[in-house]
Each structure stands twice: as C-alpha cells, then as structure tokens.
Design a protein around this motif. Structure first.
Motif, PDB file in Angstrom:
ATOM      1  N   ALA A   1      15.319 -15.253  -8.490  1.00 54.52           N
ATOM      2  CA  ALA A   1      15.867 -16.396  -7.809  1.00 54.52           C
ATOM      3  C   ALA A   1      16.006 -15.962  -6.093  1.00 54.52           C
ATOM      4  N   LYS A   2      16.353 -14.998  -5.902  1.00 54.34           N
ATOM      5  CA  LYS A   2      16.094 -14.315  -4.345  1.00 54.34           C
ATOM      6  C   LYS A   2      14.588 -14.382  -3.731  1.00 54.34           C
ATOM      7  N   TYR A   3      13.657 -14.201  -4.798  1.00 51.91           N
ATOM      8  CA  TYR A   3      12.106 -14.341  -4.324  1.00 51.91           C
ATOM      9  C   TYR A   3      11.970 -15.838  -3.889  1.00 51.91           C
ATOM     10  N   PHE A   4      12.312 -16.841  -5.001  1.00 46.12           N
ATOM     11  CA  PHE A   4      11.955 -18.047  -4.665  1.00 46.12           C
ATOM     12  C   PHE A   4      12.860 -18.784  -3.841  1.00 46.12           C
ATOM     13  N   LYS A   5      13.990 -18.173  -3.421  1.00 50.60           N
ATOM     14  CA  LYS A   5      14.952 -18.499  -2.273  1.00 50.60           C
ATOM     15  C   LYS A   5      14.302 -18.079  -1.002  1.00 50.60           C
ATOM     16  N   LEU A   6      13.299 -17.059  -1.000  1.00 46.91           N
ATOM     17  CA  LEU A   6      12.606 -16.672   0.535  1.00 46.91           C
ATOM     18  C   LEU A   6      11.327 -17.645   0.347  1.00 46.91           C
TER      19      LEU A   6
ATOM     20  N   SER B   1      16.828 -22.688  -8.458  1.00 44.57           N
ATOM     21  CA  SER B   1      17.739 -23.076  -9.511  1.00 44.57           C
ATOM     22  C   SER B   1      17.445 -22.717 -10.836  1.00 44.57           C
ATOM     23  N   GLU B   2      16.266 -22.646 -11.326  1.00 47.88           N
ATOM     24  CA  GLU B   2      16.101 -22.167 -12.829  1.00 47.88           C
ATOM     25  C   GLU B   2      16.326 -20.759 -13.042  1.00 47.88           C
ATOM     26  N   PHE B   3      16.350 -19.814 -12.091  1.00 48.80           N
ATOM     27  CA  PHE B   3      16.388 -18.551 -12.004  1.00 48.80           C
ATOM     28  C   PHE B   3      17.927 -18.292 -11.952  1.00 48.80           C
ATOM     29  N   ALA B   4      18.696 -18.900 -10.864  1.00 53.21           N
ATOM     30  CA  ALA B   4      20.035 -18.850 -10.658  1.00 53.21           C
ATOM     31  C   ALA B   4      20.762 -18.992 -11.675  1.00 53.21           C
ATOM     32  N   PHE B   5      20.470 -20.260 -12.295  1.00 48.39           N
ATOM     33  CA  PHE B   5      21.347 -20.497 -13.549  1.00 48.39           C
ATOM     34  C   PHE B   5      21.058 -19.784 -14.861  1.00 48.39           C
TER      35      PHE B   5
ATOM     36  N   ASN C   1      18.926 -31.026 -10.255  1.00 47.72           N
ATOM     37  CA  ASN C   1      19.845 -31.497 -10.896  1.00 47.72           C
ATOM     38  C   ASN C   1      19.907 -31.301 -12.571  1.00 47.72           C
ATOM     39  N   GLU C   2      18.535 -31.896 -12.840  1.00 45.88           N
ATOM     40  CA  GLU C   2      18.301 -31.585 -14.317  1.00 45.88           C
ATOM     41  C   GLU C   2      18.633 -30.303 -14.862  1.00 45.88           C
ATOM     42  N   LEU C   3      18.046 -29.369 -14.018  1.00 42.91           N
ATOM     43  CA  LEU C   3      18.180 -27.838 -14.491  1.00 42.91           C
ATOM     44  C   LEU C   3      19.747 -27.627 -14.642  1.00 42.91           C
ATOM     45  N   GLU C   4      20.410 -27.949 -13.764  1.00 46.53           N
ATOM     46  CA  GLU C   4      21.989 -27.697 -13.736  1.00 46.53           C
ATOM     47  C   GLU C   4      22.533 -28.170 -15.042  1.00 46.53           C
ATOM     48  N   THR C   5      22.147 -29.401 -15.550  1.00 42.22           N
ATOM     49  CA  THR C   5      22.810 -30.123 -16.561  1.00 42.22           C
ATOM     50  C   THR C   5      22.160 -29.447 -17.838  1.00 42.22           C
ATOM     51  N   LYS C   6      20.811 -29.072 -17.779  1.00 42.19           N
ATOM     52  CA  LYS C   6      20.298 -28.219 -18.848  1.00 42.19           C
ATOM     53  C   LYS C   6      21.140 -26.778 -18.997  1.00 42.19           C
ATOM     54  N   TYR C   7      21.391 -26.197 -18.071  1.00 43.92           N
ATOM     55  CA  TYR C   7      22.011 -25.061 -18.098  1.00 43.92           C
ATOM     56  C   TYR C   7      23.446 -25.353 -18.741  1.00 43.92           C
ATOM     57  N   LYS C   8      24.333 -26.174 -18.295  1.00 49.70           N
ATOM     58  CA  LYS C   8      25.632 -26.402 -19.079  1.00 49.70           C
ATOM     59  C   LYS C   8      25.315 -26.758 -20.534  1.00 49.70           C
TER      60      LYS C   8
ATOM     61  N   ASN D   1      31.001  -9.006 -11.376  1.00 49.15           N
ATOM     62  CA  ASN D   1      30.375  -8.855 -10.347  1.00 49.15           C
ATOM     63  C   ASN D   1      28.776  -9.601 -10.462  1.00 49.15           C
ATOM     64  N   LYS D   2      28.074  -9.412 -11.712  1.00 48.13           N
ATOM     65  CA  LYS D   2      26.997 -10.307 -11.961  1.00 48.13           C
ATOM     66  C   LYS D   2      27.041 -11.629 -11.841  1.00 48.13           C
ATOM     67  N   GLU D   3      28.190 -12.034 -12.003  1.00 47.16           N
ATOM     68  CA  GLU D   3      28.684 -13.727 -12.030  1.00 47.16           C
ATOM     69  C   GLU D   3      28.615 -14.126 -10.662  1.00 47.16           C
ATOM     70  N   ILE D   4      29.364 -13.272  -9.865  1.00 44.96           N
ATOM     71  CA  ILE D   4      29.631 -13.377  -8.262  1.00 44.96           C
ATOM     72  C   ILE D   4      28.166 -13.840  -7.584  1.00 44.96           C
ATOM     73  N   GLU D   5      27.161 -12.613  -8.123  1.00 40.13           N
ATOM     74  CA  GLU D   5      25.808 -12.675  -7.282  1.00 40.13           C
ATOM     75  C   GLU D   5      25.099 -13.992  -7.780  1.00 40.13           C
ATOM     76  N   ALA D   6      25.128 -14.501  -8.987  1.00 39.62           N
ATOM     77  CA  ALA D   6      24.625 -15.604  -9.501  1.00 39.62           C
ATOM     78  C   ALA D   6      25.073 -16.649  -8.939  1.00 39.62           C
ATOM     79  N   ILE D   7      26.303 -16.672  -8.664  1.00 38.63           N
ATOM     80  CA  ILE D   7      26.976 -17.916  -8.126  1.00 38.63           C
ATOM     81  C   ILE D   7      26.540 -18.142  -6.631  1.00 38.63           C
ATOM     82  N   LYS D   8      26.824 -16.946  -6.041  1.00 39.40           N
ATOM     83  CA  LYS D   8      26.178 -16.974  -4.541  1.00 39.40           C
ATOM     84  C   LYS D   8      24.601 -17.660  -4.354  1.00 39.40           C
ATOM     85  N   GLN D   9      23.745 -17.517  -5.317  1.00 40.04           N
ATOM     86  CA  GLN D   9      22.538 -18.162  -5.170  1.00 40.04           C
ATOM     87  C   GLN D   9      22.557 -19.494  -5.479  1.00 40.04           C
ATOM     88  N   ILE D  10      23.661 -19.931  -6.427  1.00 35.54           N
ATOM     89  CA  ILE D  10      23.730 -21.487  -6.614  1.00 35.54           C
ATOM     90  C   ILE D  10      24.328 -22.040  -5.456  1.00 35.54           C
TER      91      ILE D  10
END
Length: 623
Positions: free
Chosen positions: A112-117, A125-129, A354-361, A142-151
């Motif tokens: 997620a960090k790499y694709f953000k860069l 979006s794919e790897f953050a979720f 948006n589709e990726l988020e829906t798929k995640y949920k 702690n891991k949840e917080i790091e993932a949420i920051k990317q989202i």
C-alpha cells in the motif's frame, strides 16, 4: 461427519497449533523494538546501522525486519525503483521463514505504501483494504491504525469526506486504547491534522479544541523521546490551531518552532508544507508581500518527488496568491494543479476504488460468518476432547493426590503425637527430678535453720537465703514445665494458668483481681509463645501487686480475626514516662514480646494507673 473424521480434524488442528507455537515470528530480542520505534527513517546512517545489527541476529524474522526498515527508508526518499526491489525481496524472504500468517499484514501494508508513492490509487486501495482485513483477523489494533491511515489518505485525495470521517473516528477509538507511548506520539499528531482537515470543511469549533489537545499530547511525547520530525509536526498542528482561532501572532511563533525542529531532522526532508503555513500566517496578519514571499520559498523547498503532494501544494498556492492580489501566480498554480489531478484521477479510477471498498466490506462479512462457523465446530470438538481427556486425567490425579494427602495427614498426626509424648516426658522428668530436689533443699534448709543457734545469725541468714532461692527457683521451674507440656500451646491453658497465678498472689491482699475473657475458639498458639506470654504477664501482675498501690487489677484476654490481645490494667499511682525507658523489668517484658513477633505497649499516667497490652497476629495456618 463420522467420529474418525472429527478426530482427524482435531488432531490436525492441535498439531498446527503446536507447530505454530514453536516458531518465533516476532523480532523482540534486546532493545530492538524501541530502536525500531524511534528510528529516523530519513537518516541513511541510522537506518543501515540498525539494519546491519538486525541481520547479524540469529532470528530470521529480525532479518525480515531489517529489510522492512530499508524499504521504509526508500519510501521516505521517494525512490520507487529501490523500494520495489526490496519489496520483492521481502515477499521472497517471507516464504522461507514460515511466518506468513504473522507477517502477511506487513506485505500488504508495505505494498500500500509503495503504490501510494507510485500514485497508483487502485492498487493502494486494494492493498490498504487487504491490510485492514488482515489486521482485524489478527485482532491487532496497532496494525488496524496503520491500515486505516492509508485508507484515510486515499479518501482524502478523492474528496470522499463522509467515508473518511468514519475511518478516522474508528482509528481514534483504537488510538485512545494504546499503551505504546512512542506510537502515541505519531498517532495523536496524525489525529490532530485529520481534525484540522475536518474543521476546514465543516467549521465546527469543537474540532479545534480536540486538535489542540491531540497536538499538545504529541508534542509532550516528542520532546521526551527527541523525535524531531514529530516535534516539528506537532508545532505545525498547534500553528494550525492558532491560525483557525484568529491568533496569527501565536501561529507565527508556532510555525517558526516547527521550522526550527524540522531543520534538525537528519536525512532528506520536504519543508515546503511548513513554509506554506508560514505564508498563510503572514496573509492573515495582513502582510501580503511576505505571504507571497514565503509561498514562493515553499516551492523552493518542495522536492517535487511526491506528485500528489505537489498537486495539493499548487492548490493551496492558488488560493493564497489570489487573496494576496497576485492573480498571475494564482492562475499559473491552478493550471499546474489541474494538469496533475487529471493525470492521477479520472471517473473510471474512482469507480474502481469504490468497488474495491464495497468488495472489502462484503468479503469481510462473508469471512466473519465462515470463520465463526469453522471456529464453532473446532471449538466444540476441542472442548469435548479436552473434557474427556481432562476427566480421565483429573480422576487419576485426584486419586493419587488423595492417597498422598492421606499419608501426609497420617504422618503429621504420628509426628505430632510423638512430639507431644516427648514434651510430656521431659516435663514429667523435670518435675520429678529437679522439682523434687528443689523441694527437698527448701525443706532441709528450713530444718537446719531451726537447729542453728540464735547466736549464729550470719549462718541463719545464709540458710534463709538458700531457702528463698530454692523456693524461687522451684516456682520458676513450674513455669518452664508448663511451657513444655503440649497442651500449654492452647490459649485457654494460658488463660487458666495466668488466672490461677493472679488469684494466688492477690488472694492474701486487699486488691480486687478480676479476669475477662472474649475468646470464641480455643486457638492454638505458635510454639514458644505460651512461655513468653506467661513470663510477661506474671511480671506485670507482680509489679501491680508490689508497686502500684492499686485497688483493682483486671486481666483481659481477647481473640478475633486472627488478632490476639492480652491486657493487664490497674488503677494505681502510675509510672513516670521517663521511668518507662529505664526500668529493667519493663525492658525485659518488651524484649520477650519482640521474640514472638508481638507488639507490647505500656500505657501509664501518674494517678491514672498502668496498662500492659500485648498484641499479636496469628496466621490461619497455625490455628
């Protein structure tokens, strides 16, 4: 499902759990955890020194952590090529150390960090979720917080404010439960900035108060641990608070502090954001030329490596230049911002995200249901197996313990009886031998005294002294013989003995002697207590009779809640406080109390009498 199949599943599950427990998938040796937390990922010297240390350890997972530190360094340097190479190396290494279930999150969050860069928001979006889903599975806040920051970063760039705020509040709840003070510094600073962003969109004033609290909390921790980058950002957040409150003077002080600490950060850094804030503060102060000057300076400090950040930089500049009256600069910045935004976002990409988020949920709900069903079956099978095995084992253990306990009780009873018999025999021997001889000495000295002529007063006086010493020694021997008897260990026996002694010595006087007893159970005293208690209160009763000039003496016994209390009180003339320290008898009484771990108090006032009080604590195991 037949019984053999169930047994196979349970056995496989238990084997998996056992093998899992044997592998160390956490680099927690030495002080590496704190070193990693405090690491300045911009400083190449600090990064590669720690990486080399970790690679020298025997733990393979620490070598994985070393690679991860190098990856984060290349992310801060915005070096896509090297970050990608290390990311591939991390994936290869993960397969070799058999810790995929533990470190899968690390791979997802690093991607997620790499694709953000890389400004690839579909992949971000794919790897953050995926990272968030894995963190939830691991139940690691702690891991949840790091993932949420990317989202949150993703939705901020997409202007999806409603979705963003839901994730920010979710992270906030997790941050408040954290116990790691170093992570709290970074997380509270992050919250401060997110609350500022929310305020700029809603103008809700309570958000500013939260911003101030979060920023101060972060600043305090950053100063404690000398984390300069977080210290700079905390001051930047406080600057934002003052700016929005309309206090441009304070805002300028805070932003200058932020720039001061930012320049202390080792390694590559982008100070453009701080100079942007300084420009806005001058504009708010009414200094338009200085505002334009510091905005121009911010572009000089912008490394332009972060394309998305550079895009937002020009959006800010557009607004400031327009308010400062420099429409030419405002137009130029807006055109650059638009070109960059069009290259990053389009309608199709937004739909994919948006589709990726829906798929995640959706996957999250399905996964939870499946996991609950599997866990329920496995848990029931394990419980049944454990109960069956446990019942058999417990039954055998109980039988064995009962036999051992029975033998121990029998042995203890035998030893106690032997000890009681020995003590009884010794007491009887002392009484028959020493007691009889002392009585004979007393009798013979009396006879000799009667036969000695009145003309020999010196000899008669010495014979009298022998008689008195023999009688005194005989009486003392009675106390010793009493303490030797096994039944003397019981409080009731001590009460009876001292009551009898008091009755004997006060019987021939005009002093009224009474005994009070508040004892609900015949408690057994520890060995050696009865002897010292008898000596203490025989001395106290004798002193009251000889020296107190009293009319009444009361001996009281109390026992409640393992607390023993014995008091000897008289209504006599009392003792001076200075004499309490010098009288040998009283000193010896206190020494005896100390020997058995009791507190002995002597309270006396002139004309009000004297009280000797013994207090002791009896533990449950000696009753």
């Amino acid at each position: 499902m037949d019984f053999r199949a169930i047994n196979t599943i349970v056995f496989a599950f238990l084997i998996t759990m056992c093998s899992f427990g044997q592998i160390n998938c956490n680099c927690s040796i030495g002080s590496y955890l704190e070193k990693i937390e405090l690491l300045n990922t911009r400083d190449s010297l600090e990064v590669f020194e720690l990486s080399a240390e970790l690679k020298k350890t025997k733990l393979e997972v620490c070598k994985f952590k070393a690679l991860e530190i190098e990856f984060n360094y290349f992310i801060t340097q915005l070096n896509e090529e090297k970050a990608f190479a290390v990311l591939n190396e991390l994936e290869d290494y993960l397969g070799r150390i058999n810790c995929e279930s533990d470190l899968k999150f690390n791979i997802y969050i690093n991607k997620a960090k790499y694709f953000k860069l890389h400004n690839n928001y579909e992949k971000l979006s794919e790897f953050a979720f995926k990272a968030l889903k894995e963190a939830e599975y691991l139940k690691d806040s702690n891991k949840e917080i790091e993932a949420i920051k990317q989202i949150v970063y993703l939705f901020t760039r997409m202007d999806e404010d409603d979705k963003n705020w839901q994730y920010i509040k979710r992270a906030e709840k997790l941050i408040f439960k954290q116990s790691n003070p170093i992570r709290s510094v970074k997380n509270f600073r992050w919250l401060a900035f997110e609350y500022e962003t929310k305020y700029t969109r809603t103008k809700r004033k309570p958000l500013l108060d939260s911003l101030f609290i979060f920023a101060n909390h972060s600043k305090k921790g950053a100063k404690k641990y000398n984390i300069f980058d977080e210290l700079a950002l905390s001051y930047r957040a406080l600057e934002a608070y003052s700016y929005h409150k309309g206090n441009a003077k304070n805002a300028l002080k805070y932003i200058d502090s932020a720039i001061f600490y930012a320049k202390k950060i080792k390694g590559k850094k982008n100070l453009s954001g701080l100079y942007i804030s300084k420009a806005w503060d001058h504009l708010d102060w009414g200094e338009k030329e200085l505002a334009v000057k510091w905005m121009d300076t911010s572009f000089a400090y912008d490394t332009k490596d972060d394309i998305a950040g550079f895009m937002m930089h020009h959006l800010d500049a557009t607004d400031l230049y327009e308010q400062a009256g420099r429409l030419d600069k405002a137009l130029s910045s807006y055109q650059i911002h638009s070109r960059i935004k069009d290259s990053i976002f389009n309608t199709e990409r937004t739909q994919v995200i948006n589709e990726l988020e829906t798929k995640y949920k959706t996957e999250l709900k399905d996964a939870k249901i499946k996991r609950l069903n599997v866990l329920l079956v496995i848990t029931l099978l394990i419980i049944v197996s454990i109960l069956l095995a446990g019942s058999v084992i417990q039954l055998k253990r109980t039988r064995k313990k009962n036999k051992i306990l029975k033998r121990a009780i029998e042995e203890q009873e035998r030893l106690e009886k032997e000890l009681s018999d020995v003590r009884g025999e010794i007491a009887q021997d002392f009484h028959d031998d020493l007691g009889n001889k002392l009585a004979r000495i007393s009798l013979l000295s009396s006879l000799i005294s009667g036969e000695v002529s009145i003309k020999s007063p010196n000899i008669k006086s010495k014979i009298k002294q022998i008689n008195e010493d023999a009688n005194g020694l005989y009486k003392g021997t009675r106390d010793f013989i009493f303490s030797l008897k096994s039944n003397s260990d019981y409080l009731e026996e001590v009460v009876t003995y001292l009551s009898d002694f008091g009755g004997d010595i006060f019987n021939k006087t005009e002093i009224k002697f009474t005994v009070e007893k508040h004892i609900s159970t015949n408690v057994k005293l520890p060995y050696y207590w009865s002897k010292q208690i008898v000596f203490i209160f025989k001395e106290a009763l004798t002193n009251a009779m000889k020296h107190s000039n009293c009319h009444t003496v009361k001996l009281s016994f109390g026992y409640q809640g393992y607390q023993l209390s014995i008091r000897c009180e008289d209504d006599g003339i009392g003792i001076l406080e200075s004499d309490l320290q010098s009288l040998n008898g009283l000193s010896h009484m206190k020494t005896r109390g100390i020997k058995i771990g009791c507190e002995l108090l002597i309270n006396s006032n002139i004309g009000e009498g004297t009280a000797v009080i013994l207090k002791g604590n009896l533990k449950e195991d000696i009753i």
